[in-house]
Design a protein around this motif. Structure first.
Motif, short mmCIF file in Angstrom:
data_model
loop_
_atom_site.label_atom_id
_atom_site.label_comp_id
_atom_site.label_asym_id
_atom_site.label_seq_id
_atom_site.Cartn_x
_atom_site.Cartn_y
_atom_site.Cartn_z
N TYR A 69 0.83 -1.20 0.00
CA TYR A 69 0.00 0.00 0.00
C TYR A 69 0.87 1.26 0.00
CZ TYR A 69 -4.48 -2.32 0.57
OH TYR A 69 -5.63 -3.07 0.35
N ALA A 70 1.93 1.26 0.80
CA ALA A 70 2.81 2.41 0.85
C ALA A 70 3.43 2.67 -0.52
CB ALA A 70 3.90 2.19 1.89
N MET A 149 -6.90 -6.82 1.68
CA MET A 149 -7.75 -5.85 2.38
C MET A 149 -7.22 -5.57 3.78
SD MET A 149 -10.39 -4.65 0.67
CE MET A 149 -11.70 -4.28 1.84
N LEU A 150 -7.24 -4.28 4.14
CA LEU A 150 -6.94 -3.86 5.49
C LEU A 150 -8.14 -3.07 6.01
CD1 LEU A 150 -3.30 -2.59 4.92
CD2 LEU A 150 -3.92 -4.51 6.38
N ASP A 151 -8.17 -2.79 7.29
CA ASP A 151 -9.23 -1.94 7.82
C ASP A 151 -9.16 -0.57 7.15
OD1 ASP A 151 -10.01 -3.96 9.50
OD2 ASP A 151 -8.87 -3.22 11.23
N TYR A 152 -10.30 -0.07 6.73
CA TYR A 152 -10.40 1.26 6.11
C TYR A 152 -9.72 1.36 4.74
CZ TYR A 152 -11.83 2.53 10.83
OH TYR A 152 -12.46 2.58 12.04
N THR A 153 -9.55 0.21 4.06
CA THR A 153 -8.95 0.24 2.72
C THR A 153 -9.76 1.12 1.77
OG1 THR A 153 -7.87 -1.92 2.90
CG2 THR A 153 -8.41 -1.15 0.70
N SER A 156 -9.27 4.79 2.50
CA SER A 156 -7.95 5.27 2.09
C SER A 156 -7.89 5.46 0.58
CB SER A 156 -6.86 4.30 2.55
OG SER A 156 -6.97 3.05 1.89
N PHE A 157 -8.51 4.54 -0.17
CA PHE A 157 -8.56 4.70 -1.63
C PHE A 157 -9.41 5.92 -2.01
CE2 PHE A 157 -7.68 -0.03 -2.65
CZ PHE A 157 -6.33 0.25 -2.82
N PHE A 158 -10.50 6.13 -1.27
CA PHE A 158 -11.35 7.29 -1.54
C PHE A 158 -10.57 8.58 -1.37
CE2 PHE A 158 -13.81 10.71 0.51
CZ PHE A 158 -14.63 11.06 -0.55
N MET A 159 -9.75 8.66 -0.34
CA MET A 159 -8.98 9.88 -0.10
C MET A 159 -7.96 10.12 -1.21
SD MET A 159 -8.54 9.72 4.03
CE MET A 159 -7.96 11.40 4.12
N GLY A 213 -3.33 11.79 0.79
CA GLY A 213 -2.64 10.54 0.54
C GLY A 213 -1.94 10.01 1.77
N ASP A 214 -1.24 10.90 2.48
CA ASP A 214 -0.55 10.50 3.72
C ASP A 214 -1.56 10.04 4.78
OD1 ASP A 214 1.91 11.05 2.67
OD2 ASP A 214 2.02 13.08 3.49
N PHE A 215 -2.67 10.76 4.88
CA PHE A 215 -3.71 10.37 5.83
C PHE A 215 -4.24 8.97 5.51
CE2 PHE A 215 -5.63 14.09 8.38
CZ PHE A 215 -4.36 14.49 8.76
N GLY A 216 -4.39 8.69 4.21
CA GLY A 216 -4.87 7.37 3.81
C GLY A 216 -3.96 6.27 4.31
N LEU A 217 -2.64 6.47 4.18
CA LEU A 217 -1.69 5.48 4.67
C LEU A 217 -1.69 5.40 6.19
CD1 LEU A 217 1.44 5.93 2.37
CD2 LEU A 217 -0.06 3.95 2.53
#
Length: 256
Positions: A69-70, A149-153, A156-159, A213-217
């Motif tokens: 993801y990173a 899949m991770l929690d809040y995937t 994070s993609f939406f952001m 983007g950083d918040f998503g990660l």
């Protein structure tokens, strides 16, 4: 309000100019490449470290799902968003340079409809390309890491998607105020650079669209919560509206 006739014309123009192939293909490539980089980067670096007399085990860790993801987020922010700016930087300026905008505006298309239709056509193409990229990323990540899949995937993609939409609104504005392809490119890249720069400024970064983007990660890593994203998301949406409305206002006052 969108003029459906002009919107359809704009979608045909996207197909005619091969943007329908170029943008999805590039983002698809990023979606497939990034999990592979995350998985095998250590194997690439090991021979180099050994050659320098460094024990790879001291510096390299076994790759995990969050590394994929990173890699995806970093590649998308550093390269994918630049491609988005390149693809759409001439969206208004091109028509002004060619003079075709005058013909369009004589066919019951208002200047506001012209801008809004172009913006939403661009967002539609970007959304399709982004979904294609994330699906490819998820599929290939599952193959390499046996999980995707991770929690809040989805959040994070939406952001990350919203950051792309924001830069499209900035690019449309840059193209509207520009009189040539070169000035549209320079202004568009300046908008991208400023967006990314503000995400590193203390007291400003937590509200800047560039931080999405950083918040998503950080959400995926558990260092941020979903509630932390509310304010930057709201600000980003408001700024998108301001840039599109500003584009329409400027365009109304321009002599063509």
């Amino acid at each position: 309000m969108i003029n459906l006739t002009f919107f359809k014309k704009e979608m045909k123009e996207i197909v005619r100019t091969h943007k329908i192939i170029v943008l999805p293909a590039i983002l698809l490539f990023f979606g497939l490449l990034t999990p592979m980089l995350a998985k095998y980067m250590n194997k690439i670096l090991e021979p180099m470290l050994k050659k320098e007399g460094i024990d790879p085990g001291l510096l390299l860790k076994e790759p995990v799902l969050t590394d994929a993801y990173a890699q995806f987020f970093e590649t998308f922010i550093q390269m994918g968003l630049i491609v988005v700016v390149l693809i759409f930087m001439g969206i208004v300026a091109d028509e002004k340079v060619k003079g075709s905008v005058i013909l369009v505006l004589t066919k019951s298309v208002s200047r506001s409809q012209f801008i809004i239709s172009k913006f939403f056509a661009s967002v539609l193409l970007f959304t399709f390309s982004f979904i294609l990229s994330t699906v490819a990323f998820s599929y290939y990540t599952y193959i390499l890491f046996s999980k995707f899949m991770l929690d809040y995937t989805i959040l994070s993609f939406f952001m990350l998607w919203l950051l792309g939409v924001f830069l499209i609104s900035v690019t449309v504005f840059a193209s509207t105020i520009s009189k040539s392809h070169i000035s549209a490119a320079v202004t568009g890249f300046a908008g991208y650079a400023l967006t990314m720069a503000l995400s590193a400024v203390p007291y400003v970064k937590d509200f800047s669209p560039g931080i999405l983007g950083d918040f998503g990660l950080q959400i995926l890593a558990g260092t941020k919560t979903a509630q932390d994203t509310v304010l930057p998301v709201i600000i980003t949406v408001i700024l998108c509206v301001i840039f599109v409305a500003g584009s329409a206002t400027v365009f109304k006052k321009q002599e063509l």
